[in-house]
Design a protein around this motif. Structure first.
Motif, mmCIF file in Angstrom:
data_model
loop_
_atom_site.group_PDB
_atom_site.id
_atom_site.type_symbol
_atom_site.label_atom_id
_atom_site.label_comp_id
_atom_site.label_asym_id
_atom_site.label_seq_id
_atom_site.Cartn_x
_atom_site.Cartn_y
_atom_site.Cartn_z
ATOM 1 N N LYS A 127 0.819 -1.219 0.000
ATOM 2 C CA LYS A 127 0.000 0.000 0.000
ATOM 3 C C LYS A 127 0.851 1.267 0.000
ATOM 4 C CE LYS A 127 -3.639 -2.357 2.644
ATOM 5 N NZ LYS A 127 -4.362 -2.401 3.948
ATOM 6 N N GLN A 128 2.173 1.111 0.074
ATOM 7 C CA GLN A 128 3.119 2.226 0.164
ATOM 8 C C GLN A 128 2.868 3.081 1.406
ATOM 9 O OE1 GLN A 128 3.380 4.359 -3.574
ATOM 10 N NE2 GLN A 128 4.409 2.659 -4.583
ATOM 11 N N GLU A 129 2.419 2.402 2.445
ATOM 12 C CA GLU A 129 2.344 3.064 3.739
ATOM 13 C C GLU A 129 3.734 3.159 4.357
ATOM 14 O OE1 GLU A 129 -0.373 0.610 5.848
ATOM 15 O OE2 GLU A 129 -2.148 1.351 4.794
ATOM 16 N N ILE A 130 4.610 2.240 3.951
ATOM 17 C CA ILE A 130 6.012 2.268 4.351
ATOM 18 C C ILE A 130 6.861 1.980 3.122
ATOM 19 C CG2 ILE A 130 5.546 1.550 6.733
ATOM 20 C CD1 ILE A 130 6.494 -1.270 5.957
ATOM 21 N N PHE A 131 8.168 2.295 3.211
ATOM 22 C CA PHE A 131 9.133 1.991 2.155
ATOM 23 C C PHE A 131 10.291 1.198 2.755
ATOM 24 C CE2 PHE A 131 6.930 5.735 0.524
ATOM 25 C CZ PHE A 131 6.645 5.346 -0.773
ATOM 26 N N SER A 132 11.017 0.478 1.907
ATOM 27 C CA SER A 132 12.060 -0.417 2.399
ATOM 28 C C SER A 132 13.356 -0.238 1.622
ATOM 29 C CB SER A 132 11.594 -1.878 2.298
ATOM 30 O OG SER A 132 11.423 -2.247 0.935
ATOM 31 N N ALA A 133 14.417 -0.876 2.130
ATOM 32 C CA ALA A 133 15.714 -0.909 1.462
ATOM 33 C C ALA A 133 16.299 -2.306 1.636
ATOM 34 C CB ALA A 133 16.658 0.144 2.045
ATOM 35 N N TYR A 134 17.330 -2.582 0.846
ATOM 36 C CA TYR A 134 17.970 -3.898 0.890
ATOM 37 C C TYR A 134 19.452 -3.702 1.128
ATOM 38 C CZ TYR A 134 19.296 -8.621 -0.573
ATOM 39 O OH TYR A 134 19.794 -9.902 -0.619
ATOM 40 N N SER A 135 19.950 -4.221 2.232
ATOM 41 C CA SER A 135 21.323 -4.002 2.673
ATOM 42 C C SER A 135 22.099 -5.298 2.510
ATOM 43 C CB SER A 135 21.311 -3.556 4.146
ATOM 44 O OG SER A 135 22.326 -2.648 4.439
ATOM 45 N N MET A 136 22.843 -5.406 1.408
ATOM 46 C CA MET A 136 23.545 -6.652 1.098
ATOM 47 C C MET A 136 25.045 -6.455 0.964
ATOM 48 S SD MET A 136 23.057 -9.172 -2.190
ATOM 49 C CE MET A 136 24.350 -10.323 -2.638
ATOM 50 N N THR A 137 25.477 -5.657 -0.007
ATOM 51 C CA THR A 137 26.908 -5.561 -0.297
ATOM 52 C C THR A 137 27.672 -4.904 0.845
ATOM 53 O OG1 THR A 137 26.587 -3.472 -1.463
ATOM 54 C CG2 THR A 137 26.518 -5.474 -2.779
ATOM 55 N N GLU A 138 28.970 -5.197 0.893
ATOM 56 C CA GLU A 138 29.821 -4.676 1.961
ATOM 57 C C GLU A 138 31.059 -4.006 1.362
ATOM 58 O OE1 GLU A 138 30.634 -7.569 4.987
ATOM 59 O OE2 GLU A 138 28.491 -7.945 5.377
ATOM 60 N N PRO A 139 31.661 -3.054 2.083
ATOM 61 C CA PRO A 139 32.829 -2.347 1.546
ATOM 62 C C PRO A 139 33.972 -3.282 1.153
ATOM 63 C CG PRO A 139 31.996 -1.214 3.481
ATOM 64 C CD PRO A 139 31.236 -2.507 3.388
ATOM 65 N N GLN A 140 34.193 -4.331 1.927
ATOM 66 C CA GLN A 140 35.296 -5.238 1.640
ATOM 67 C C GLN A 140 34.862 -6.400 0.758
ATOM 68 O OE1 GLN A 140 38.542 -5.156 2.140
ATOM 69 N NE2 GLN A 140 38.822 -7.162 1.198
ATOM 70 N N GLY A 141 33.713 -6.990 1.059
ATOM 71 C CA GLY A 141 33.282 -8.199 0.374
ATOM 72 C C GLY A 141 32.532 -7.971 -0.913
ATOM 73 N N GLY A 142 32.176 -6.709 -1.195
ATOM 74 C CA GLY A 142 31.392 -6.458 -2.395
ATOM 75 C C GLY A 142 30.077 -7.208 -2.343
ATOM 76 N N SER A 143 29.739 -7.927 -3.418
ATOM 77 C CA SER A 143 28.486 -8.683 -3.461
ATOM 78 C C SER A 143 28.711 -10.183 -3.286
ATOM 79 C CB SER A 143 27.772 -8.422 -4.796
ATOM 80 O OG SER A 143 28.587 -8.820 -5.891
ATOM 81 N N ASP A 144 29.891 -10.580 -2.830
ATOM 82 C CA ASP A 144 30.210 -11.996 -2.637
ATOM 83 C C ASP A 144 29.846 -12.409 -1.210
ATOM 84 O OD1 ASP A 144 31.232 -14.524 -2.388
ATOM 85 O OD2 ASP A 144 33.214 -14.044 -3.188
ATOM 86 N N PRO A 145 28.756 -13.169 -1.019
ATOM 87 C CA PRO A 145 28.327 -13.534 0.339
ATOM 88 C C PRO A 145 29.382 -14.290 1.131
ATOM 89 C CG PRO A 145 26.599 -14.000 -1.255
ATOM 90 C CD PRO A 145 27.839 -13.676 -2.042
ATOM 91 N N SER A 146 30.273 -15.004 0.434
ATOM 92 C CA SER A 146 31.294 -15.763 1.156
ATOM 93 C C SER A 146 32.295 -14.857 1.870
ATOM 94 C CB SER A 146 32.034 -16.697 0.194
ATOM 95 O OG SER A 146 32.784 -15.953 -0.761
ATOM 96 N N LEU A 147 32.305 -13.575 1.490
ATOM 97 C CA LEU A 147 33.226 -12.625 2.114
ATOM 98 C C LEU A 147 32.530 -11.687 3.102
ATOM 99 C CD1 LEU A 147 35.317 -11.611 -1.045
ATOM 100 C CD2 LEU A 147 35.893 -13.316 0.699
ATOM 101 N N PHE A 148 31.236 -11.847 3.296
ATOM 102 C CA PHE A 148 30.509 -10.958 4.200
ATOM 103 C C PHE A 148 30.939 -11.168 5.650
ATOM 104 C CE2 PHE A 148 26.490 -10.478 1.341
ATOM 105 C CZ PHE A 148 27.256 -9.762 0.441
ATOM 106 N N GLN A 149 30.846 -10.099 6.424
ATOM 107 C CA GLN A 149 31.212 -10.152 7.840
ATOM 108 C C GLN A 149 30.068 -9.745 8.765
ATOM 109 O OE1 GLN A 149 34.764 -7.799 8.353
ATOM 110 N NE2 GLN A 149 35.921 -8.933 6.819
ATOM 111 N N THR A 150 29.052 -9.095 8.233
ATOM 112 C CA THR A 150 27.927 -8.683 9.068
ATOM 113 C C THR A 150 27.235 -9.917 9.627
ATOM 114 O OG1 THR A 150 27.619 -6.708 7.724
ATOM 115 C CG2 THR A 150 25.774 -7.369 9.114
ATOM 116 N N HIS A 151 27.066 -9.945 10.939
ATOM 117 C CA HIS A 151 26.635 -11.162 11.623
ATOM 118 C C HIS A 151 25.639 -10.826 12.728
ATOM 119 C CE1 HIS A 151 27.089 -15.392 12.722
ATOM 120 N NE2 HIS A 151 27.157 -15.023 13.997
ATOM 121 N N ALA A 152 24.723 -11.745 12.964
ATOM 122 C CA ALA A 152 23.756 -11.595 14.054
ATOM 123 C C ALA A 152 24.002 -12.668 15.111
ATOM 124 C CB ALA A 152 22.335 -11.705 13.517
#
Length: 426
Positions: A127-152
């Motif tokens: 309904k566009q009551e809210i808007f979203s974003a997608y946070s994937m790529t990283e400064p070091q790892g680019g778009s390669d998930p095997s190099l990602f460091q963001t962790h929960a």
């Protein structure tokens, strides 16, 4: 077997309406009140919301979604035909409820969200009551998930997220951000403490996540399932980018042809110069090859799945960037010095081509994907000679006519002469 390049009359009527609506309603809004379609300001909403309602009244809202999710359920092929028009106008995708990055995020929620997650996020996004974003790529790892460091890390009834993300498009204005961690996909409200949107880049944001706490139910899909969700999201996103690129290159082509007929050089209109004619001819062919590739891919998705069409989607991704670069560059040159300014769309198109070649995974990666998948359908040839080595194929073919050649000297002489002629003509 059905084989058809036509559009059914009922949907063509819709497309004709969309073209007129975009030209007479959306383009003026973009020119006089840029950004109004996204704005939360009541005066801006008063301008944009009636246009969105007209789209809904025509049954064209959120065209990419199935009926049970509130869309018309037309599928990717009709979306491609619609995007051929919408991609020419900056605000058209949001006016029609098909704007990235919300489209991909909605697809993830629709496929993997719980009933509560859909109620909380999917339907408000639709309904566009809210808007979203997608946070994937990283400064070091680019778009390669095997190099990602963001962790929960789980801490009681919460997840604690730490990491740094780069090129989160529209992150600064989003209400919620889909954060891809090494161990899952998480929905993070932008105003959560610890979410720091850096000053630049202004549009594709650099975001730091420092001890960001979200409830357990903010995990989307299974734990450690982020890669699967990302592929579901990015596959659709890549084909949608290609659809809108068709609109952009067609716009550049229209500008190129109009200018070629309007300006003179060396005593004749520049359309009469062979180099300009070459630019027009090359652009015409490239645009239509891209368009057919995109439509074929969309048709394949509708008749199978995004996964089954992954090779075609990857080919669309790098082809659309190449065609955008080439056509916009030719159009810019034919436009002349005016094309180098921000007074026409051409400079932005040409400057956007490198971005198109990088976003959602760099073109080089997609070319590798296509090559690897294509090569799975082939086998190395046995022995020294390739399959199409003519002398070997001829010898095998002669076995088919062995009795005929043995019985008829004239035919045998004909066949022998053909073999010698091939050998001499190397």
């Amino acid at each position: 077997m059905a084989w058809d390049f036509s559009t059914e009359p009922e949907f063509q009527e819709q497309l004709d309406w969309v073209e007129e609506f975009c030209r007479t309603e959306i383009e003026p809004l973009d020119l006089v009140f840029p950004g109004a379609a996204y704005s939360r300001d009541p005066k801006a909403k008063a301008l944009a919301d009636p246009l969105k309602q007209q789209v809904k009244d025509r049954g064209l809202w959120a065209l990419f979604l199935d009926r049970e999710l509130g869309g018309p359920g037309f599928g990717q092929l009709k979306l491609a035909l619609l995007n051929e028009i919408l991609g020419r106008y900056r605000s058209a995708p949001v006016i029609f409820g098909t704007a990235a990055p919300d489209t991909g995020n909605m697809e993830m929620l629709a496929a993997y969200g719980t009933d509560e997650q859909k109620r909380r996020w999917l339907y408000p996004l639709m309904k566009q009551e809210i808007f979203s974003a997608y946070s994937m790529t990283e400064p070091q790892g680019g778009s390669d998930p095997s190099l990602f460091q963001t962790h929960a890390v789980r801490d009681g009834e919460e997840w604690v997220i730490n990491g740094e993300k780069w090129f989160t498009s529209a992150g600064a204005r989003a209400d919620i951000i889909f954060v891809m961690c090494t161990n899952g996909m998480f929905v993070v409200p932008r105003d959560t403490p610890g979410v720091e949107v850096m000053e630049y880049p202004a549009l594709h944001n650099h975001i730091r996540y420092t001890d960001v706490r979200v409830p357990l139910d903010h995990l989307l899909g299974p734990e450690d399932g982020a890669k699967v969700l990302a592929q579901r999201r990015l596959g659709g996103g890549r084909i949608h980018h290609a659809m809108r690129t068709v609109a952009q290159v067609k716009l550049a082509f229209d500008m190129m042809c109009e200018r070629a007929l309007s300006r003179e050089s060396h005593g004749k209109v520049i359309a009469d110069h062979q180099m300009v004619q070459e630019a027009i001819a090359e652009s015409y062919a490239e645009i239509n090859m891209l368009r057919l590739l995109v439509l074929w891919t969309a048709w394949t998705i509708d008749n199978s799945s995004t996964r089954e069409a992954r090779t075609q989607i990857a080919a669309c991704k790098y082809t659309c960037a190449k065609v955008l670069r080439e056509v916009s560059y030719r159009a810019l040159h034919i436009m002349g010095s005016l094309g180098t300014t921000n007074l026409t769309p051409l400079q932005a198109m040409w400057a956007g081509a490198p971005t198109m070649a990088i976003l959602d995974g760099v073109d080089e990666v997609h070319k590798v994907t296509v090559a690897r998948n294509v090569l799975k359908g082939y086998q190395p040839h046995p022995g020294l000679w390739p399959t199409e080595y003519i002398p070997a194929k001829r010898e095998e073919a002669r076995k088919k006519y062995a009795s005929l050649l043995a019985a008829d000297p004239d035919l045998a002489a004909w066949a022998d002469h053909a073999a010698r002629a091939t050998a001499r003509g190397h």
